[in-house]
Scaffold this motif. Structure first.
Motif, PDB file in Angstrom:
ATOM      1  N   ALA A  88      -1.089  21.373   7.497  1.00 23.48           N
ATOM      2  CA  ALA A  88      -2.895  20.802   7.766  1.00 23.48           C
ATOM      3  C   ALA A  88      -2.968  20.224   6.351  1.00 23.48           C
ATOM      4  N   SER A  89      -3.281  19.681   5.922  1.00 24.14           N
ATOM      5  CA  SER A  89      -3.586  18.542   4.762  1.00 24.14           C
ATOM      6  C   SER A  89      -4.943  17.803   4.270  1.00 24.14           C
ATOM      7  N   ILE A  90      -4.621  16.999   3.322  1.00 24.82           N
ATOM      8  CA  ILE A  90      -5.693  16.661   3.028  1.00 24.82           C
ATOM      9  C   ILE A  90      -5.756  15.692   2.352  1.00 24.82           C
ATOM     10  N   TYR A  91      -6.190  14.651   2.445  1.00 23.70           N
ATOM     11  CA  TYR A  91      -6.136  13.108   2.013  1.00 23.70           C
ATOM     12  C   TYR A  91      -6.835  12.305   1.086  1.00 23.70           C
ATOM     13  N   LEU A  92      -6.060  11.724   0.003  1.00 24.21           N
ATOM     14  CA  LEU A  92      -7.028  11.203  -0.775  1.00 24.21           C
ATOM     15  C   LEU A  92      -6.642   9.810  -0.862  1.00 24.21           C
ATOM     16  N   THR A  93      -7.509   8.979  -1.926  1.00 27.52           N
ATOM     17  CA  THR A  93      -7.423   7.474  -1.512  1.00 27.52           C
ATOM     18  C   THR A  93      -7.300   7.362  -3.530  1.00 27.52           C
ATOM     19  N   LYS A  94      -7.110   6.716  -3.509  1.00 27.67           N
ATOM     20  CA  LYS A  94      -7.777   6.673  -5.699  1.00 27.67           C
ATOM     21  C   LYS A  94      -8.866   6.009  -5.774  1.00 27.67           C
ATOM     22  N   GLU A  95      -9.516   5.738  -4.907  1.00 27.72           N
ATOM     23  CA  GLU A  95     -10.997   5.447  -4.835  1.00 27.72           C
ATOM     24  C   GLU A  95     -11.267   6.185  -3.959  1.00 27.72           C
ATOM     25  N   GLY A  96     -11.149   7.692  -3.787  1.00 24.07           N
ATOM     26  CA  GLY A  96     -12.139   8.885  -3.981  1.00 24.07           C
ATOM     27  C   GLY A  96     -12.252   9.569  -2.470  1.00 24.07           C
ATOM     28  N   LYS A 108      -3.943   9.846  12.609  1.00 22.88           N
ATOM     29  CA  LYS A 108      -4.854  10.291  11.962  1.00 22.88           C
ATOM     30  C   LYS A 108      -4.951   9.606  10.099  1.00 22.88           C
ATOM     31  N   VAL A 109      -3.997  10.131   9.640  1.00 27.36           N
ATOM     32  CA  VAL A 109      -3.531   9.563   8.235  1.00 27.36           C
ATOM     33  C   VAL A 109      -3.028   7.569   8.284  1.00 27.36           C
ATOM     34  N   LEU A 110      -2.375   7.421   9.827  1.00 25.32           N
ATOM     35  CA  LEU A 110      -2.744   6.270   9.422  1.00 25.32           C
ATOM     36  C   LEU A 110      -3.085   4.772  10.095  1.00 25.32           C
ATOM     37  N   ILE A 111      -4.209   6.017  10.586  1.00 26.28           N
ATOM     38  CA  ILE A 111      -5.643   4.538  11.189  1.00 26.28           C
ATOM     39  C   ILE A 111      -6.457   4.957   9.768  1.00 26.28           C
ATOM     40  N   GLU A 112      -6.753   5.686   9.085  1.00 24.23           N
ATOM     41  CA  GLU A 112      -6.950   6.000   7.360  1.00 24.23           C
ATOM     42  C   GLU A 112      -6.004   5.012   6.893  1.00 24.23           C
ATOM     43  N   TYR A 153       0.888  -1.255  -0.383  1.00 24.19           N
ATOM     44  CA  TYR A 153       0.249   0.100  -0.145  1.00 24.19           C
ATOM     45  C   TYR A 153       1.247   1.237  -0.094  1.00 24.19           C
ATOM     46  N   LEU A 154       1.159   2.333  -0.994  1.00 24.16           N
ATOM     47  CA  LEU A 154       1.404   2.957  -0.977  1.00 24.16           C
ATOM     48  C   LEU A 154       1.031   4.358  -0.761  1.00 24.16           C
ATOM     49  N   VAL A 155       1.548   5.174  -0.088  1.00 29.89           N
ATOM     50  CA  VAL A 155       1.490   6.403   0.249  1.00 29.89           C
ATOM     51  C   VAL A 155       1.856   7.095  -0.472  1.00 29.89           C
ATOM     52  N   GLY A 156       1.773   8.404  -0.505  1.00 34.64           N
ATOM     53  CA  GLY A 156       2.436   9.750  -1.029  1.00 34.64           C
ATOM     54  C   GLY A 156       2.304  10.988  -0.443  1.00 34.64           C
ATOM     55  N   PHE A 157       3.755  11.938  -0.487  1.00 37.95           N
ATOM     56  CA  PHE A 157       3.054  13.369  -0.499  1.00 37.95           C
ATOM     57  C   PHE A 157       3.213  14.190  -0.952  1.00 37.95           C
ATOM     58  N   ALA A 158       2.634  14.783  -1.214  1.00 39.40           N
ATOM     59  CA  ALA A 158       2.609  16.541  -2.285  1.00 39.40           C
ATOM     60  C   ALA A 158       2.248  17.622  -1.322  1.00 39.40           C
ATOM     61  N   ALA A 159       4.092  18.341  -1.347  1.00 37.57           N
ATOM     62  CA  ALA A 159       4.187  19.476  -1.084  1.00 37.57           C
ATOM     63  C   ALA A 159       3.873  20.660  -1.801  1.00 37.57           C
ATOM     64  N   ILE A 164      -2.673   9.738  -1.014  1.00 39.97           N
ATOM     65  CA  ILE A 164      -1.582  10.683  -1.304  1.00 39.97           C
ATOM     66  C   ILE A 164      -2.174  11.810  -0.215  1.00 39.97           C
ATOM     67  N   VAL A 165      -1.193  12.199   0.646  1.00 39.93           N
ATOM     68  CA  VAL A 165      -1.413  13.750   1.008  1.00 39.93           C
ATOM     69  C   VAL A 165      -1.050  14.461   0.945  1.00 39.93           C
TER      70      VAL A 165
END
Length: 401
Positions: free
Chosen positions: A363-371, A387-391, A318-324, A345-346
């Motif tokens: 402060a972030s927006i967390y988005l998955t490939k499923e939307g 919170k990100v890790l729980i998701e 399960y691959l999570v990226g960050f976008a600054a 992605i965060v």
């Protein structure tokens, strides 16, 4: 969740010590086995016999008063604990712990224990906001200690504000929630990248960025708290390694590439929060370049795109990226999510106040490939990481809170 859990309750010397008696009773009612350690000043507020009656366990007050000559008391209690709770935690006790002072039974046992430690501060509102106390709390946070924030209200000193020990019922509920969360990533291997990279020009100069690694280290700390086996690959930073985390230090983008790709296959979850250089000098020099009156330009070449390669080669990870970003946050974030075959992605706007590089908050927006889209407002990086890790755990294991 607390049934049969062995909890050491440290009671330090503040008026809120009376609440610790009720807390002991609530913990026992929840099924926990509780041993109480009291400081000398705590005994001026509540007698040890009160805690002995409520816990039905011996109460420890003196490092040198051994209750069993076959054991070293503070080591035995430290090893016995599944969890250590300091409530109330005074400014004095917090200061001792943050500075490695061990001059009584409580502080000595705290240094000896490997159990997770929860700190519930209670003090005057001005003491709580004093720079020394805040610095000590920050140090303990970096070391992986966990906090039960004080409430706001009328204090014994007559002030109204933050500093009141949280209610015993609330503390028990928080501990139960923590115990439940501590199993979310149990058995999972998590790989996290953090910090900047340095791309050398010569032995004394390099290109880099302002990343301090705080977000990645918070992710590593919280992933460990959730039960994961964590490997942290970090660029050059001045942060202590979170407790229980295996750390690999790198410098350049190429170093990061090699370290990440060598570990990738064996991990279940990969979170790439490092700020890796996109370009490096095409030519580097073995000796320091001398300045001249003329202008100087550096030809740059692309570094390898680590996240792209991980997205192209992943199998079950399960691959999570960050976008600054500084503008059009969601547009660029969604492109990155799709183009690099990420699972989530965060996204955070580093141009906003108190977010991004070097800050303790984000402060972030967390988005998955499923939307699935989750807005995470300004909070500490540790809170955001949790919170990100729980998701992520919800997506990977199907277990949610």
């Amino acid at each position: 969740m607390l049934t049969n859990k062995k909890i050491v309750l440290g009671v330090s010397g503040g008026i809120a010590a009376y609440k610790a008696a009720a807390l002991t009773s609530k913990l026992v009612q929840a099924g926990a086995s509780v041993k109480v350690i009291m400081t000398a000043n705590a005994q001026k507020f509540v007698a040890p016999t009160t805690f002995q009656a409520l816990s039905r366990q011996p109460v420890y007050t003196d490092t040198f008063k051994e209750q069993d000559s076959s054991q070293i008391q503070h080591i035995d209690v430290a090893d016995w604990a599944d969890m250590f709770l300091i409530a109330p935690a005074t400014a004095n006790t917090i200061g001792k712990l943050a500075n490695g002072i061990a001059d009584d039974m409580l502080s000595t046992t705290l240094l000896a224990t490997e159990a997770p430690v929860y700190i519930a501060p209670a003090m005057n509102v001005h003491m709580y906001s004093h720079p020394a106390v805040l610095s000590n709390l920050k140090q303990l946070d970096q070391w992986g200690f966990r906090f039960i924030e004080p409430g706001e209200g009328y204090l014994a000193c007559g002030y109204v504000g933050k500093g009141r020990l949280e209610d015993p019922e609330t503390i028990v509920t928080l501990l139960e929630n923590q115990m439940e969360q501590s199993k979310l990533l149990k058995g999972k291997k998590v790989l996290i990248t953090a910090g900047p990279t340095q791309e050398k020009i010569d032995p004394v100069r390099y290109f880099t960025n302002p990343s301090t690694g705080k977000m990645g280290f918070a992710l590593a700390r919280q992933a460990t708290n959730l039960g994961a086996e964590v490997t942290l690959i970090s660029g050059p930073v001045s942060l202590d390694t979170p407790s229980g985390v295996a750390r690999i230090d790198v410098k350049s983008a190429e170093d990061m590439y090699r370290a990440v790709t060598s570990c990738f296959a064996e991990n279940d979850i990969v979170i790439k929060s490092a700020a890796v250089a996109d370009y490096r000098p095409k030519q580097t020099f073995g000796q320091k370049m001398k300045k001249s009156p003329d202008a100087y330009s550096v030809e740059m070449e692309r570094t390898r795109d680590i996240l792209q390669e991980l997205g192209d080669t992943k199998t079950t990870q399960y691959l999570v990226g960050f976008a600054a970003e500084t503008n059009d946050l969601e547009y660029y974030g969604e492109q990155k999510l799709r183009n690099k075959n990420l699972d989530a992605i965060v996204m955070n706007n580093v141009s906003e106040e108190a977010t991004g590089f070097a800050h303790d908050t984000n402060a972030s927006i967390y988005l998955t490939k499923e939307g699935k889209r989750l807005v995470l407002p300004l909070m500490s990086k540790d809170d955001l990481a949790r919170k990100v890790l729980i998701e992520v755990a919800d997506e990977v294991t199907g277990e949610s809170l």
